[in-house]
Design a protein around this motif. Structure first.
Motif, PDB file in Angstrom:
ATOM      1  N   ALA A 177       2.147  11.417   9.754  1.00 12.90           N
ATOM      2  CA  ALA A 177       3.249  10.488  10.014  1.00 12.90           C
ATOM      3  C   ALA A 177       4.139  10.369   8.786  1.00 12.90           C
ATOM      4  O   ALA A 177       3.813  10.853   7.696  1.00 12.90           O
ATOM      5  CB  ALA A 177       2.689   9.123  10.396  1.00 12.90           C
ATOM      6  N   PHE A 178       5.295   9.703   8.996  1.00 15.43           N
ATOM      7  CA  PHE A 178       6.243   9.476   7.910  1.00 15.43           C
ATOM      8  C   PHE A 178       6.651   8.008   7.917  1.00 15.43           C
ATOM      9  O   PHE A 178       6.782   7.388   8.975  1.00 15.43           O
ATOM     10  CB  PHE A 178       7.470  10.370   8.073  1.00 15.43           C
ATOM     11  CG  PHE A 178       7.167  11.831   7.948  1.00 15.43           C
ATOM     12  CD1 PHE A 178       7.232  12.479   6.721  1.00 15.43           C
ATOM     13  CD2 PHE A 178       6.789  12.573   9.060  1.00 15.43           C
ATOM     14  CE1 PHE A 178       6.933  13.820   6.602  1.00 15.43           C
ATOM     15  CE2 PHE A 178       6.492  13.919   8.951  1.00 15.43           C
ATOM     16  CZ  PHE A 178       6.561  14.550   7.721  1.00 15.43           C
ATOM     17  N   VAL A 179       6.835   7.460   6.711  1.00 16.35           N
ATOM     18  CA  VAL A 179       7.201   6.046   6.591  1.00 16.35           C
ATOM     19  C   VAL A 179       8.399   5.898   5.672  1.00 16.35           C
ATOM     20  O   VAL A 179       8.668   6.750   4.821  1.00 16.35           O
ATOM     21  CB  VAL A 179       6.031   5.207   6.037  1.00 16.35           C
ATOM     22  CG1 VAL A 179       4.831   5.252   6.963  1.00 16.35           C
ATOM     23  CG2 VAL A 179       5.651   5.663   4.634  1.00 16.35           C
ATOM     24  N   VAL A 180       9.124   4.790   5.862  1.00 19.92           N
ATOM     25  CA  VAL A 180      10.163   4.391   4.924  1.00 19.92           C
ATOM     26  C   VAL A 180       9.706   3.070   4.319  1.00 19.92           C
ATOM     27  O   VAL A 180       9.192   2.199   5.022  1.00 19.92           O
ATOM     28  CB  VAL A 180      11.549   4.249   5.606  1.00 19.92           C
ATOM     29  CG1 VAL A 180      11.526   3.202   6.711  1.00 19.92           C
ATOM     30  CG2 VAL A 180      12.619   3.932   4.565  1.00 19.92           C
ATOM     31  N   ARG A 181       9.893   2.916   3.011  1.00 22.00           N
ATOM     32  CA  ARG A 181       9.421   1.717   2.306  1.00 22.00           C
ATOM     33  C   ARG A 181      10.557   1.139   1.481  1.00 22.00           C
ATOM     34  O   ARG A 181      11.218   1.860   0.715  1.00 22.00           O
ATOM     35  CB  ARG A 181       8.241   2.092   1.405  1.00 22.00           C
ATOM     36  CG  ARG A 181       7.734   0.972   0.516  1.00 22.00           C
ATOM     37  CD  ARG A 181       6.482   1.425  -0.234  1.00 22.00           C
ATOM     38  NE  ARG A 181       6.739   2.621  -1.045  1.00 22.00           N
ATOM     39  CZ  ARG A 181       7.206   2.572  -2.306  1.00 22.00           C
ATOM     40  NH1 ARG A 181       7.473   1.414  -2.873  1.00 22.00           N
ATOM     41  NH2 ARG A 181       7.393   3.701  -2.976  1.00 22.00           N
ATOM     42  N   ASP A 182      10.818  -0.155   1.687  1.00 27.44           N
ATOM     43  CA  ASP A 182      11.820  -0.826   0.866  1.00 27.44           C
ATOM     44  C   ASP A 182      11.261  -1.032  -0.541  1.00 27.44           C
ATOM     45  O   ASP A 182      10.088  -1.394  -0.707  1.00 27.44           O
ATOM     46  CB  ASP A 182      12.210  -2.173   1.491  1.00 27.44           C
ATOM     47  CG  ASP A 182      13.323  -2.849   0.718  1.00 27.44           C
ATOM     48  OD1 ASP A 182      14.495  -2.477   0.911  1.00 27.44           O
ATOM     49  OD2 ASP A 182      13.027  -3.755  -0.090  1.00 27.44           O
ATOM     50  N   MET A 183      12.085  -0.806  -1.564  1.00 26.90           N
ATOM     51  CA  MET A 183      11.619  -0.892  -2.945  1.00 26.90           C
ATOM     52  C   MET A 183      12.150  -2.153  -3.629  1.00 26.90           C
ATOM     53  O   MET A 183      12.544  -2.129  -4.795  1.00 26.90           O
ATOM     54  CB  MET A 183      12.026   0.369  -3.705  1.00 26.90           C
ATOM     55  CG  MET A 183      11.487   1.650  -3.092  1.00 26.90           C
ATOM     56  SD  MET A 183      11.933   3.151  -4.010  1.00 26.90           S
ATOM     57  CE  MET A 183      10.858   3.010  -5.438  1.00 26.90           C
TER      58      MET A 183
END
Length: 208
Positions: A53-59
């Motif tokens: 899977a792939f994720v996006v993460r707020d930094m």
């Protein structure tokens, strides 16, 4: 292959493949996707792989990271998801998910809508549903056509529609009449019992 497509003003600006290394988006020049815009933080968000899977993460961005209109901290991505940061859109594309979606659509059909039945089979099923063994009973609804005007074969859904409004078997009508007679008899017996009780208790008196 999974990638991030950078879009601004409806125009594609660049495309970036997501590999083993985390893909950081921000204003800083060392970011893998550098966007020089004040609405975007120095390190705004990051894309990475987690297994298959792939994720996006707020930094910790000032203006937040939004996936399909919803603010997220970390979000597992699906093909076609749109990530909004500032005035930029980052569209996630995953060709492997696209191919799997096609396989699911073709290998697991909606039985009611797509299962094709030939005309003779539909007539046979109609006859069985109405209590007969051969052709449909007289006065029964006609079976749906084998094909419509466009040549499309009749489906199980057409068969279900044909069953609507079909008359109930004669045996069912007889049973219903018998039930009504039994209920009427029970009511009559109950009335007679009440009259007898009233006479016995002297509430009602015979003439003389």
């Amino acid at each position: 292959m999974a990638k991030v497509i950078v879009i601004f003003g409806g125009q594609t600006q660049s495309e970036h493949e997501i590999g083993e290394v985390e893909l950081v988006v921000g204003r800083e020049p060392e970011c893998q996707i550098c966007i020089d815009n004040l609405g975007i933080s120095r390190k705004h968000c990051a894309f990475s792989a987690k297994g298959e899977a792939f994720v996006v993460r707020d930094m910790g961005s000032a203006n937040g990271t939004y996936v399909n209109g919803r603010k997220v901290t970390e979000h597992y991505l699906n093909d076609g998801d749109e990530i909004i940061i500032g005035k930029y859109t980052l569209r996630f594309s995953n060709t492997e998910q696209q191919s799997k979606a096609v396989e699911r659509d073709t290998s697991v059909p909606d039985t009611l809508n797509t299962y094709v039945m030939d005309g003779s089979k539909i007539k046979e099923q109609l006859a069985k549903m109405r209590g007969g063994e051969g052709t449909p009973a007289e006065g029964a609804a006609a079976a749906p056509p084998v094909a419509d005007a466009s040549g499309k074969p009749a489906t199980a859904k057409d068969y279900a529609k044909a069953m609507e409004g079909a008359p109930a078997p004669a045996g069912g009508e007889q049973i219903g009449m018998l039930k009504n007679l039994i209920i009427a008899a029970m009511v009559l017996v109950l009335i007679l019992l009440i009259v007898v009780v009233l006479f016995a208790t002297g509430v009602l008196k015979t003439g003389g």
